[in-house]
Scaffold this active site. Sequence first.
Site, PDB file in Angstrom:
ATOM      1  N   ASN A 174      10.562 146.260 -16.055  1.00 44.04           N
ATOM      2  CA  ASN A 174      10.794 145.011 -16.199  1.00 44.04           C
ATOM      3  C   ASN A 174      12.088 144.313 -15.730  1.00 44.04           C
ATOM      4  OD1 ASN A 174       8.232 144.957 -17.711  1.00 44.04           O
ATOM      5  ND2 ASN A 174       8.993 144.909 -19.509  1.00 44.04           N
ATOM      6  N   GLU A 205      -8.925 135.633 -24.240  1.00 43.15           N
ATOM      7  CA  GLU A 205      -7.565 135.475 -24.565  1.00 43.15           C
ATOM      8  C   GLU A 205      -6.698 136.538 -24.172  1.00 43.15           C
ATOM      9  OE1 GLU A 205      -6.016 132.916 -26.486  1.00 43.15           O
ATOM     10  OE2 GLU A 205      -7.892 132.150 -26.585  1.00 43.15           O
ATOM     11  N   TYR A 250      -4.708 142.695 -28.603  1.00 43.07           N
ATOM     12  CA  TYR A 250      -5.213 142.099 -27.410  1.00 43.07           C
ATOM     13  C   TYR A 250      -5.914 143.388 -26.722  1.00 43.07           C
ATOM     14  CZ  TYR A 250      -5.471 141.671 -22.109  1.00 43.07           C
ATOM     15  OH  TYR A 250      -5.919 141.589 -20.975  1.00 43.07           O
ATOM     16  N   ASN A 285      -1.198 144.996 -14.406  1.00 44.34           N
ATOM     17  CA  ASN A 285      -0.759 143.573 -14.474  1.00 44.34           C
ATOM     18  C   ASN A 285      -0.725 142.701 -12.939  1.00 44.34           C
ATOM     19  OD1 ASN A 285       0.472 145.105 -16.709  1.00 44.34           O
ATOM     20  ND2 ASN A 285       1.823 143.158 -17.122  1.00 44.34           N
ATOM     21  N   LYS A 287      -9.843 144.151 -26.204  1.00 46.34           N
ATOM     22  CA  LYS A 287     -10.361 144.313 -24.691  1.00 46.34           C
ATOM     23  C   LYS A 287     -11.287 145.621 -24.698  1.00 46.34           C
ATOM     24  CE  LYS A 287     -10.452 142.103 -21.316  1.00 46.34           C
ATOM     25  NZ  LYS A 287     -11.013 141.009 -20.670  1.00 46.34           N
ATOM     26  N   ILE A 305      -6.559 134.439 -13.059  1.00 47.13           N
ATOM     27  CA  ILE A 305      -7.179 135.158 -12.020  1.00 47.13           C
ATOM     28  C   ILE A 305      -8.452 134.458 -11.921  1.00 47.13           C
ATOM     29  CG2 ILE A 305      -8.230 137.540 -11.832  1.00 47.13           C
ATOM     30  CD1 ILE A 305      -6.236 138.733 -14.052  1.00 47.13           C
ATOM     31  N   GLY A 354       5.327 147.164 -31.359  1.00 45.27           N
ATOM     32  CA  GLY A 354       4.440 148.247 -30.746  1.00 45.27           C
ATOM     33  C   GLY A 354       4.509 148.155 -29.043  1.00 45.27           C
ATOM     34  N   THR A 394      -8.768 145.381 -18.680  1.00 46.85           N
ATOM     35  CA  THR A 394      -7.392 145.688 -18.265  1.00 46.85           C
ATOM     36  C   THR A 394      -7.105 146.928 -18.512  1.00 46.85           C
ATOM     37  OG1 THR A 394      -5.207 145.328 -19.371  1.00 46.85           O
ATOM     38  CG2 THR A 394      -7.103 145.183 -20.783  1.00 46.85           C
ATOM     39  N   ASP A 395      -6.003 147.607 -17.751  1.00 45.43           N
ATOM     40  CA  ASP A 395      -5.559 148.725 -17.889  1.00 45.43           C
ATOM     41  C   ASP A 395      -5.170 149.148 -19.592  1.00 45.43           C
ATOM     42  OD1 ASP A 395      -3.156 147.600 -17.637  1.00 45.43           O
ATOM     43  OD2 ASP A 395      -2.257 148.852 -16.179  1.00 45.43           O
ATOM     44  N   GLU A 396      -4.676 148.224 -20.151  1.00 42.95           N
ATOM     45  CA  GLU A 396      -3.999 148.381 -21.647  1.00 42.95           C
ATOM     46  C   GLU A 396      -4.796 148.919 -22.564  1.00 42.95           C
ATOM     47  OE1 GLU A 396      -1.650 144.967 -22.866  1.00 42.95           O
ATOM     48  OE2 GLU A 396      -1.390 144.219 -20.615  1.00 42.95           O
TER      49      GLU A 396
HETATM   50  P1  NAD Z   1      -5.911 133.347 -18.640  1.00 39.40           P
HETATM   51  O1  NAD Z   1      -5.326 133.685 -20.110  1.00 39.40           O
HETATM   52  O2  NAD Z   1      -5.038 132.918 -17.560  1.00 39.40           O
HETATM   53  O3  NAD Z   1      -7.540 132.816 -18.480  1.00 39.40           O
HETATM   54  C1  NAD Z   1      -8.323 132.881 -19.540  1.00 39.40           C
HETATM   55  C2  NAD Z   1      -9.631 131.907 -19.286  1.00 39.40           C
HETATM   56  O4  NAD Z   1     -10.443 132.034 -20.216  1.00 39.40           O
HETATM   57  C3  NAD Z   1      -8.750 130.278 -19.433  1.00 39.40           C
HETATM   58  O5  NAD Z   1      -9.294 129.699 -18.573  1.00 39.40           O
HETATM   59  C4  NAD Z   1      -9.470 129.877 -20.767  1.00 39.40           C
HETATM   60  O6  NAD Z   1      -9.709 128.491 -21.106  1.00 39.40           O
HETATM   61  C5  NAD Z   1     -10.771 130.682 -20.903  1.00 39.40           C
HETATM   62  N1  NAD Z   1     -11.226 131.057 -21.932  1.00 39.40           N
HETATM   63  C6  NAD Z   1     -10.785 131.441 -23.249  1.00 39.40           C
HETATM   64  N2  NAD Z   1     -11.677 131.655 -24.267  1.00 39.40           N
HETATM   65  C7  NAD Z   1     -12.809 131.100 -23.944  1.00 39.40           C
HETATM   66  C8  NAD Z   1     -13.978 131.233 -24.458  1.00 39.40           C
HETATM   67  N3  NAD Z   1     -14.228 131.414 -25.524  1.00 39.40           N
HETATM   68  N4  NAD Z   1     -15.295 130.641 -23.516  1.00 39.40           N
HETATM   69  C9  NAD Z   1     -14.943 130.294 -22.206  1.00 39.40           C
HETATM   70  N5  NAD Z   1     -13.776 130.587 -21.553  1.00 39.40           N
HETATM   71  C10 NAD Z   1     -12.672 130.872 -22.583  1.00 39.40           C
HETATM   72  O7  NAD Z   1      -6.202 135.024 -18.309  1.00 39.40           O
HETATM   73  P2  NAD Z   1      -6.151 135.755 -17.076  1.00 39.40           P
HETATM   74  O8  NAD Z   1      -4.851 136.356 -16.922  1.00 39.40           O
HETATM   75  O9  NAD Z   1      -6.640 135.052 -15.996  1.00 39.40           O
HETATM   76  O10 NAD Z   1      -7.180 136.857 -17.425  1.00 39.40           O
HETATM   77  C11 NAD Z   1      -8.539 137.009 -17.016  1.00 39.40           C
HETATM   78  C12 NAD Z   1      -9.039 138.107 -17.443  1.00 39.40           C
HETATM   79  O11 NAD Z   1      -8.711 139.249 -16.483  1.00 39.40           O
HETATM   80  C13 NAD Z   1      -9.090 138.605 -18.841  1.00 39.40           C
HETATM   81  O12 NAD Z   1     -10.300 138.929 -19.255  1.00 39.40           O
HETATM   82  C14 NAD Z   1      -8.060 139.608 -18.915  1.00 39.40           C
HETATM   83  O13 NAD Z   1      -8.128 140.503 -19.907  1.00 39.40           O
HETATM   84  C15 NAD Z   1      -8.268 140.284 -17.577  1.00 39.40           C
HETATM   85  N6  NAD Z   1      -7.000 141.015 -16.870  1.00 39.40           N
HETATM   86  C16 NAD Z   1      -5.617 140.009 -16.877  1.00 39.40           C
HETATM   87  C17 NAD Z   1      -4.659 141.018 -16.367  1.00 39.40           C
HETATM   88  C18 NAD Z   1      -3.228 140.069 -16.065  1.00 39.40           C
HETATM   89  O14 NAD Z   1      -2.321 140.607 -15.665  1.00 39.40           O
HETATM   90  N7  NAD Z   1      -3.382 138.594 -16.204  1.00 39.40           N
HETATM   91  C19 NAD Z   1      -4.676 142.212 -15.900  1.00 39.40           C
HETATM   92  C20 NAD Z   1      -6.032 142.816 -16.214  1.00 39.40           C
HETATM   93  C21 NAD Z   1      -7.070 142.256 -16.637  1.00 39.40           C
HETATM   94  P1  TYD Z   2       3.586 140.448 -20.074  1.00 40.35           P
HETATM   95  O1  TYD Z   2       3.716 139.550 -18.741  1.00 40.35           O
HETATM   96  O2  TYD Z   2       3.426 139.539 -21.199  1.00 40.35           O
HETATM   97  O3  TYD Z   2       2.327 141.065 -20.007  1.00 40.35           O
HETATM   98  P2  TYD Z   2       1.913 142.636 -20.645  1.00 40.35           P
HETATM   99  O4  TYD Z   2       2.374 142.409 -21.952  1.00 40.35           O
HETATM  100  O5  TYD Z   2       0.560 142.291 -20.697  1.00 40.35           O
HETATM  101  O6  TYD Z   2       2.023 143.999 -20.000  1.00 40.35           O
HETATM  102  O7  TYD Z   2       4.562 141.124 -20.102  1.00 40.35           O
HETATM  103  C1  TYD Z   2       5.039 142.139 -19.065  1.00 40.35           C
HETATM  104  C2  TYD Z   2       6.114 143.042 -19.443  1.00 40.35           C
HETATM  105  O8  TYD Z   2       7.219 142.082 -19.609  1.00 40.35           O
HETATM  106  C3  TYD Z   2       5.992 143.411 -20.913  1.00 40.35           C
HETATM  107  O9  TYD Z   2       6.586 145.056 -20.631  1.00 40.35           O
HETATM  108  C4  TYD Z   2       6.997 142.650 -21.756  1.00 40.35           C
HETATM  109  C5  TYD Z   2       7.780 142.229 -20.862  1.00 40.35           C
HETATM  110  N1  TYD Z   2       8.350 140.907 -21.161  1.00 40.35           N
HETATM  111  C6  TYD Z   2       9.915 140.571 -21.231  1.00 40.35           C
HETATM  112  O10 TYD Z   2      10.441 141.384 -21.437  1.00 40.35           O
HETATM  113  N2  TYD Z   2      10.268 139.160 -21.669  1.00 40.35           N
HETATM  114  C7  TYD Z   2       9.237 138.219 -21.809  1.00 40.35           C
HETATM  115  O11 TYD Z   2       9.731 137.027 -21.780  1.00 40.35           O
HETATM  116  C8  TYD Z   2       7.921 138.361 -21.350  1.00 40.35           C
HETATM  117  C9  TYD Z   2       6.784 137.388 -21.481  1.00 40.35           C
HETATM  118  C10 TYD Z   2       7.324 139.868 -21.069  1.00 40.35           C
END
Ligand code: NAD
Ligand code: TYD
Length: 360
Positions: free
Chosen positions: A263, A82, A164, A193, A168, A11, A298, A138-140
Site C-alpha cells: 500500500n 456492497e 464483506y 483490486n 461474497k 466496475i 482483521g 473477488t479474490d478476498e
Molecule cells: P461499487 O460499490 O462501486 O458499486 C456497486 C453498485 O451496486 C452500485 O452502483 C450500487 O448502487 C449497486 N447496488 C448496491 N446494492 C444494490 C442492490 N441491492 N440492488 C441493485 N443494485 C445495488 O462496487 P464495484 O467496486 O463496482 O464492484 C462491483 C462488483 O465487483 C462487486 O460485486 C464487487 O464485489 C466486485 N469486485 C470489486 C472489486 C474492486 O476492486 N472494486 C474487485 C473484485 C470484485
Molecule cells: P481498499 O481500497 O479499501 O480495498 P480492499 O480493502 O478491498 O483491498 O483498500 C486497499 C488497501 O489499502 C487495503 O490494504 C487497506 C488500505 N487502505 C489504507 O491504508 N488507507 C485507506 O484510507 C484505505 C481506504 C485503504
Amino acid sequence: MILVTGGAGFIGANFVHFWLERTGEAVVNLDLLTYAGNPDNLADLRGDGRHVLVQGDVADRELVRELLARHRPRAVIHFAAESHVDRSILGPGAFIQTNVVGTFHLLEMVREYWSTLPESVYDQGATQRDFRFLHVSTDEVYGSLAPQDPPFAETNPYQPNSPYAASKAASDHLIRAWHHTFGLPVLTTNCSNNYGPYQFPEKLIPLVIHHALAGKPLPIYGDGQQVRDWLYVEDHCLAIMRVLEAGRVGETYNIGGWNEQANLNVVRTICGVLDALQPRMDGRGYAEQITFVRDRPGHDRRYAIDARKIEAELGWKPRETFESGILKTVRWYLQHAEWVSGVTSGAYRQWVDRQYGGPG
Ligand code: NAD
Ligand code: TYD
C-alpha cells in the site's frame, strides 16, 4: 440484449461503457443507486437507446421478474453488491442483505426465467442452452496470504476474513449450488483490486488522489506493508467479456494483473504522478501528507492472483501496466473534478466524518 446489475457503480459503469463500445449490444442496467451508484457515471449515455437504467433492488423479485420477461436478455452479469470492507466492519447488515439475500432472490428469478426459455438453438433470441449468468466476485474470498505463499489459484480453499469477503463467499456458494442443483448455466469470476475512472473515493487509490489535492492527510492503515494485486478496471472488463464469450459453464476464473504492490508503495507512486502533473503550490511533495493511522481490524496482509487459468484457456492478458494505469487514472481524476465534488458531498461526507471524526 444483456442485463447487468450494479451498472451505475465503479466496475459496472466501466463495463457498460466498454460493452457498448465493443459490441453495441443493448444493456438493461438494474441498480439501486445506493451511495456508490451514480447516474453521472453513465451521463454520456443519456438518450442512447442501447442503454436503459432502472432504479431498483436485486432483491425485488417482482421487478426482476418483470425486467427479465420484458427484455429477454441472453445473459445476466451480476455486479451489484456492497463492496467496501471498512463499511462492512461498521455495518455488516447491508452486506448480508444485498450480497447474500439479494443474490439469492436474483438467482431464483433468473432460474425461473431461464426455465421458460426455448431450448432450441434454432430459435431467435435467448435460449436455454446459450444463456449465461455471470457472477462478479473477488479474490478476498480466499483470505490472506503469507509472504512466501503462492498466489491464489481457483483451487484454493475459501477462507474469507472480513464481513464483506464472507458475504461474497456466501454468494459464490449460492451460484455454485444453483448450477449443480438446478443446472443454471453460471460462470464466476474472482478478481483482484481494481482501480480506474469512476471509483468512489472511499477506496485507497481515488481516496489518496482526492485527499492529496485537497491538502488532507493520506491515511495509511498500520505499517502500509499490506499487499494487493492491482488491476486496471478496463482489463477486468475485458476479462469478463472473454469469460462470458468462452468460459466453461460452472467454472470459476481468477482475474489479476500479476502486480503485487504494498500500500505504501501505491500511495508513493500516486504522489509522484501528482508531483509531476499538478505540483503542490508550496513546491513540496505530496508524500509529505502521508499519515500512518490505526490499522483496520482483521486487515488481510496479502492478496495475489494466479491468473494462469484465464490466460491459458481464454487467451486473456492484462494490457495496462501499473505505471500506465495509474497515470491514466490520476489524469482522469484531475480532469473530472466536478464528478469528484459531486460524489464527495452528502453521503460521502457523513461517512468520512464518522471514520475520521469530523470534517477533515
Ligand atoms: P461499487 O460499490 O462501486 O458499486 C456497486 C453498485 O451496486 C452500485 O452502483 C450500487 O448502487 C449497486 N447496488 C448496491 N446494492 C444494490 C442492490 N441491492 N440492488 C441493485 N443494485 C445495488 O462496487 P464495484 O467496486 O463496482 O464492484 C462491483 C462488483 O465487483 C462487486 O460485486 C464487487 O464485489 C466486485 N469486485 C470489486 C472489486 C474492486 O476492486 N472494486 C474487485 C473484485 C470484485
Ligand atoms: P481498499 O481500497 O479499501 O480495498 P480492499 O480493502 O478491498 O483491498 O483498500 C486497499 C488497501 O489499502 C487495503 O490494504 C487497506 C488500505 N487502505 C489504507 O491504508 N488507507 C485507506 O484510507 C484505505 C481506504 C485503504
